[in-house]
Scaffold this active site. Structure first.
Site, PDB file in Angstrom:
ATOM      1  N   MET A   1       0.864  -1.197   0.000  1.00 43.23           N
ATOM      2  CA  MET A   1       0.000   0.000   0.000  1.00 43.23           C
ATOM      3  C   MET A   1       0.889   1.232   0.000  1.00 43.23           C
ATOM      4  SD  MET A   1      -3.214  -0.865   2.518  1.00 43.23           S
ATOM      5  CE  MET A   1      -2.284  -1.683   3.806  1.00 43.23           C
ATOM      6  N   ALA A   2       0.853   1.963  -1.115  1.00 46.52           N
ATOM      7  CA  ALA A   2       1.660   3.175  -1.240  1.00 46.52           C
ATOM      8  C   ALA A   2       1.298   4.151  -0.133  1.00 46.52           C
ATOM      9  CB  ALA A   2       1.412   3.814  -2.609  1.00 46.52           C
TER      10      ALA A   2
ATOM     11  N   CYS B   1      -2.117  -1.236 -10.148  1.00 43.25           N
ATOM     12  CA  CYS B   1      -2.369   0.124  -9.666  1.00 43.25           C
ATOM     13  C   CYS B   1      -3.244   0.888 -10.669  1.00 43.25           C
ATOM     14  CB  CYS B   1      -1.049   0.868  -9.438  1.00 43.25           C
ATOM     15  SG  CYS B   1      -1.363   2.517  -8.796  1.00 43.25           S
TER      16      CYS B   1
ATOM     17  N   ASP C   1     -10.987  -7.339   0.243  1.00 40.88           N
ATOM     18  CA  ASP C   1     -12.079  -7.278   1.224  1.00 40.88           C
ATOM     19  C   ASP C   1     -11.928  -8.178   2.442  1.00 40.88           C
ATOM     20  OD1 ASP C   1     -13.290  -5.390  -0.309  1.00 40.88           O
ATOM     21  OD2 ASP C   1     -14.786  -6.732  -1.169  1.00 40.88           O
TER      22      ASP C   1
ATOM     23  N   ARG D   1      -6.417  -2.927   3.521  1.00 40.36           N
ATOM     24  CA  ARG D   1      -7.034  -1.842   4.308  1.00 40.36           C
ATOM     25  C   ARG D   1      -7.409  -2.257   5.728  1.00 40.36           C
ATOM     26  NH1 ARG D   1     -11.318  -0.705  -0.177  1.00 40.36           N
ATOM     27  NH2 ARG D   1     -10.951  -2.956  -0.316  1.00 40.36           N
TER      28      ARG D   1
HETATM   29  C1  LIG Z   1      -3.859   3.339   0.276  1.00 41.84           C
HETATM   30  C2  LIG Z   1      -3.645   2.167  -0.648  1.00 41.84           C
HETATM   31  C3  LIG Z   1      -2.459   2.066  -1.352  1.00 41.84           C
HETATM   32  C4  LIG Z   1      -2.246   0.980  -2.206  1.00 41.84           C
HETATM   33  N1  LIG Z   1      -1.034   0.876  -2.847  1.00 41.84           N
HETATM   34  C5  LIG Z   1      -0.775  -0.232  -3.587  1.00 41.84           C
HETATM   35  C6  LIG Z   1       0.506  -0.430  -4.152  1.00 41.84           C
HETATM   36  O1  LIG Z   1       1.443   0.371  -3.972  1.00 41.84           O
HETATM   37  N2  LIG Z   1       0.703  -1.553  -4.893  1.00 41.84           N
HETATM   38  C7  LIG Z   1      -0.308  -2.469  -5.098  1.00 41.84           C
HETATM   39  O2  LIG Z   1      -0.080  -3.482  -5.771  1.00 41.84           O
HETATM   40  N3  LIG Z   1      -1.513  -2.315  -4.557  1.00 41.84           N
HETATM   41  C8  LIG Z   1      -1.772  -1.228  -3.800  1.00 41.84           C
HETATM   42  N4  LIG Z   1      -2.991  -1.100  -3.199  1.00 41.84           N
HETATM   43  C9  LIG Z   1      -3.994  -2.171  -3.337  1.00 41.84           C
HETATM   44  C10 LIG Z   1      -3.877  -3.154  -2.183  1.00 41.84           C
HETATM   45  O3  LIG Z   1      -2.644  -3.827  -2.209  1.00 41.84           O
HETATM   46  C11 LIG Z   1      -5.010  -4.192  -2.257  1.00 41.84           C
HETATM   47  O4  LIG Z   1      -4.911  -4.873  -3.475  1.00 41.84           O
HETATM   48  C12 LIG Z   1      -6.401  -3.567  -2.157  1.00 41.84           C
HETATM   49  O5  LIG Z   1      -6.456  -2.594  -1.138  1.00 41.84           O
HETATM   50  C13 LIG Z   1      -7.467  -4.648  -1.890  1.00 41.84           C
HETATM   51  O6  LIG Z   1      -7.197  -5.339  -0.691  1.00 41.84           O
HETATM   52  P1  LIG Z   1      -8.003  -5.003   0.684  1.00 41.84           P
HETATM   53  O7  LIG Z   1      -9.465  -5.112   0.369  1.00 41.84           O
HETATM   54  O8  LIG Z   1      -7.520  -6.043   1.656  1.00 41.84           O
HETATM   55  O9  LIG Z   1      -7.647  -3.602   1.051  1.00 41.84           O
HETATM   56  C14 LIG Z   1      -3.249  -0.016  -2.367  1.00 41.84           C
HETATM   57  C15 LIG Z   1      -4.445   0.110  -1.663  1.00 41.84           C
HETATM   58  C16 LIG Z   1      -4.655   1.173  -0.810  1.00 41.84           C
HETATM   59  C17 LIG Z   1      -5.950   1.266  -0.052  1.00 41.84           C
END
Ligand SMILES: Cc1cc2nc3c(=O)[nH]c(=O)nc-3n(C[C@H](O)[C@H](O)[C@H](O)COP(=O)(O)O)c2cc1C
Length: 324
Positions: free
Chosen positions: A20-21, A103, A205, A228
């Site tokens: 997560m960036a 991304c 999710d 998240r």
């Molecule tokens: C703030 C933020 C930054 C993210 N940055 C990246 C990133 O740098 N590289 C990437 O592959 N995915 C990035 N993602 C996506 C997450 O790795 C993930 O695929 C996405 O949030 C879904 O998973 P979750 O529902 O568990 O949050 C980012 C997501 C968020 C919310």
């Protein structure tokens, strides 16, 4: 605990921290690791930025032995740059190089990188191949379900990654057009799992131990990745581990303990980034940690004003006093 082998690394089948960036920095990764994250991935770093010796990009790659196994993630659209960047990135001694094919933000996807690679699978394959050839550590690939609902091609992308030498593929089960909205489609993770032999990491999710187990059971994936839900809640990894091991829910840390965890995180942030930058970044982390506490709306506003560790300590004391 069951395990999965990615490259030469044995990873416990609990849950890993998603890249997560601006969030999954060293402090965040260490906190998640402390609570038992099976592996962690850092913030995406620009291949071109690395090749042109951008100091800020290089800083994203700094790791700590405590984080292992850990991946650094690169984004780019040109195989040569990606290969060169992977060589530079591997000098920081990560355990994996991960390639970002998901991304959606315009400054990445608009340049043909990140999720734009879902529209050009041959290029995705060439990038993976070039990176695999360039480094001697395992290369993983993070994809989306597709670009949009009319072009769902995660299976094709995963197969291309596998054929090009990837050691695992992570699937964020949403299209690029969905960004982060709508439900993640677990069927696409299951379909990818049935289509390739390399380990498949399911993502999207998962926000509880139960939903993590559900993703394992429903999709057959080899590892689950959490993004998240770990923000302001790094202990989710111990909840997941406990539930998978015992079938029982682990209570979250007490309200008091949660403040201690937040404090540890913010102090780490300042240690790694200095107080000025650390406290700017602490604003969002503290707001996440304090969500759901009495007076959360007011607290959130206060988090947005934090500038020094002293401000943070004052806020912490006020919370403790008001909750006594
Ligand atoms: C703030 C933020 C930054 C993210 N940055 C990246 C990133 O740098 N590289 C990437 O592959 N995915 C990035 N993602 C996506 C997450 O790795 C993930 O695929 C996405 O949030 C879904 O998973 P979750 O529902 O568990 O949050 C980012 C997501 C968020 C919310």
């Amino acid at each position: 605990m069951q395990t999965v082998k990615i490259g030469n690394h044995i990873i416990e089948k609990t849950a890993s921290l998603a890249p997560m960036a601006s969030v999954a920095d060293k402090a965040m990764r260490i906190m998640c690791k402390k609570f038992g994250a099976a592996m962690v991935t850092g913030e995406m770093a620009s291949a071109k930025g690395l090749c042109y010796s951008d100091r800020k990009t290089a800083e994203l790659l700094c790791t700590d032995d405590f984080e292992r196994p850990m991946a650094v993630q690169l984004f780019g659209s040109e195989p040569e740059f990606m290969a060169k960047a992977a060589v530079i990135a591997s000098s920081y001694k990560p355990d994996f190089i991960d390639i970002n094919c998901g991304c959606p933000v315009p400054k990445v996807a608009g340049n043909g990188s990140g999720s734009a690679l879902m529209k050009d699978i041959p290029l995705l394959g060439r990038i993976v191949e070039a990176v695999v050839k360039a480094v001697d550590i395992p290369v993983t690939v993070k994809i989306r379900k597709g670009w949009d609902e009319n072009s769902v091609n995660a299976v094709e992308a995963a197969k291309a990654a596998e054929q090009s030498g990837a050691a695992a593929v992570a699937v964020h089960a949403r299209t690029k057009n969905q960004m982060y909205l709508g439900r993640a489609d677990l069927d696409i993770i299951a379909l990818v799992k049935q289509s390739v032999k390399i380990p498949v990491i399911g993502n999207g999710d998962v926000d509880s131990a139960e939903s993590c187990k559900y993703m394992y059971d429903y999709t057959g994936c080899d590892l689950v990745m959490v993004g998240r839900a770990a923000c302001g809640r790094p202990w989710i990894f111990s909840e997941i581990r406990h539930f998978l091991e015992t079938g029982e829910a682990l209570n979250p840390p007490s309200a008091e303990k949660q403040l201690q965890i937040m404090e540890e995180h913010i102090r780490l942030l300042c240690q790694y980034k200095g107080e000025y930058i650390g406290m700017k970044e602490a604003r969002k982390h503290t707001a996440w940690y304090l969500k759901g506490r009495p007076g959360a709306a007011k607290l959130r506003n206060r988090c947005g004003t934090l500038s020094t560790l002293l401000d943070f300590e004052d806020m912490l004391n006020d919370i403790k006093n008001s909750e006594q």
